[in-house]
Design a protein around this motif. Structure first.
Motif, PDB file in Angstrom:
ATOM      1  N   GLU A 153       0.828  -1.208   0.000  1.00  0.00           N
ATOM      2  CA  GLU A 153       0.000   0.000   0.000  1.00  0.00           C
ATOM      3  C   GLU A 153       0.862   1.258   0.000  1.00  0.00           C
ATOM      4  N   VAL A 154       1.886   1.252   0.840  1.00  0.00           N
ATOM      5  CA  VAL A 154       2.784   2.408   0.934  1.00  0.00           C
ATOM      6  C   VAL A 154       3.542   2.617  -0.379  1.00  0.00           C
ATOM      7  N   SER A 155       4.044   1.535  -0.952  1.00  0.00           N
ATOM      8  CA  SER A 155       4.793   1.647  -2.203  1.00  0.00           C
ATOM      9  C   SER A 155       3.912   2.168  -3.330  1.00  0.00           C
ATOM     10  N   ARG A 156       2.689   1.684  -3.392  1.00  0.00           N
ATOM     11  CA  ARG A 156       1.773   2.156  -4.432  1.00  0.00           C
ATOM     12  C   ARG A 156       1.443   3.628  -4.255  1.00  0.00           C
ATOM     13  N   HIS A 157       1.269   4.032  -2.999  1.00  0.00           N
ATOM     14  CA  HIS A 157       0.976   5.446  -2.726  1.00  0.00           C
ATOM     15  C   HIS A 157       2.128   6.337  -3.195  1.00  0.00           C
ATOM     16  N   LEU A 158       3.345   5.949  -2.859  1.00  0.00           N
ATOM     17  CA  LEU A 158       4.508   6.729  -3.286  1.00  0.00           C
ATOM     18  C   LEU A 158       4.622   6.745  -4.807  1.00  0.00           C
ATOM     19  N   PHE A 159       4.458   5.589  -5.420  1.00  0.00           N
ATOM     20  CA  PHE A 159       4.564   5.509  -6.873  1.00  0.00           C
ATOM     21  C   PHE A 159       3.498   6.354  -7.566  1.00  0.00           C
ATOM     22  N   ASP A 160       2.270   6.287  -7.086  1.00  0.00           N
ATOM     23  CA  ASP A 160       1.185   7.075  -7.686  1.00  0.00           C
ATOM     24  C   ASP A 160       1.468   8.569  -7.582  1.00  0.00           C
ATOM     25  N   SER A 161       1.976   9.008  -6.446  1.00  0.00           N
ATOM     26  CA  SER A 161       2.270  10.429  -6.247  1.00  0.00           C
ATOM     27  C   SER A 161       3.321  10.920  -7.235  1.00  0.00           C
TER      28      SER A 161
END
Length: 218
Positions: A153-161
């Motif tokens: 979840e954290v990795s996806r959030h960073l990547f999306d940003s």
């Protein structure tokens, strides 16, 4: 990295080293360090891009003002107002600055590509745990408190940003040398500098990741 408690589902022998658990923890800890390093590189490029984009806007403003002054002079001299002065030196500087900004955005493209691979790596760890432990997941966290799925979840959030911010950078790159008003140019520069898609919660997410994986002291 501290050794993690042995999980009997991974290692039936009490004397073995829990290589699977340690291996997953190592991958995620290295992954967190990679996130930190990539974001540091991004911020450095963003600072460089701000300087270059500001130079482009200043060159455009100087060129535009010079052309207006020349048009006034030629009109007063009853010359043809359709003829515009040539500024080969300024044009060359503008072209070089645009080239530098293109190079910066290309490097940002490369960084976001690496970020996408970091997401895939953590997703792979989760898939491995599903195979090892089943749908219930690991009985104990790899580090402090997060379940392994939280790292995805954290990795996806960073990547999306950063993916969204990259799209904005491309838009600014296409437009920054073409706006004819100073107000619009200032908006573009502000968007580049302040990065609206990278909010404070994005940076907090990174710090939480580093804290959870032991890269930041408790």
């Amino acid at each position: 990295m501290q050794a993690q408690p042995c999980d009997p589902a991974v290692t039936p022998s009490r004397n073995s080293k829990c290589s699977a658990v340690t291996g997953s923890a190592r991958k995620i800890k290295d992954n967190a360090a990679d996130w930190h390093n990539l974001i540091l590189k991004w911020e450095k490029l963003n600072d460089e891009g701000t300087t270059v984009a500001t130079a482009i806007v200043n060159l455009r403003t100087t060129s535009r003002d010079s052309q207006k002054e020349q048009q006034i002079i030629t009109m007063e001299d009853h010359a043809s107002s359709s003829s515009s002065p040539s500024h080969p030196s300024m044009d060359r500087q503008l072209e070089e600055a645009c080239g530098r900004l293109v190079d910066i955005v290309d490097k940002m493209d490369h960084i976001v590509g690496k970020m996408e691979r970091l997401v895939s790596t953590v997703e792979g760890v989760v898939q491995l745990e599903l195979f090892q432990f089943g749908p219930q997941g690991r009985t104990a966290p790899l580090f402090i408190s997060w379940p392994t799925a939280r790292f995805v979840e954290v990795s996806r959030h960073l990547f999306d940003s950063y993916s969204q911010e990259l799209k904005l950078k491309h838009s600014i790159l296409q437009e920054v040398a073409h706006w004819d008003t100073s107000d619009l140019s200032m908006v573009l520069l502000s968007c580049w500098l302040y990065q609206p898609y990278i909010q404070s919660d994005t940076r907090l997410t990174l710090e939480s990741l580093l804290l959870e994986t032991g890269h930041r002291p408790l």
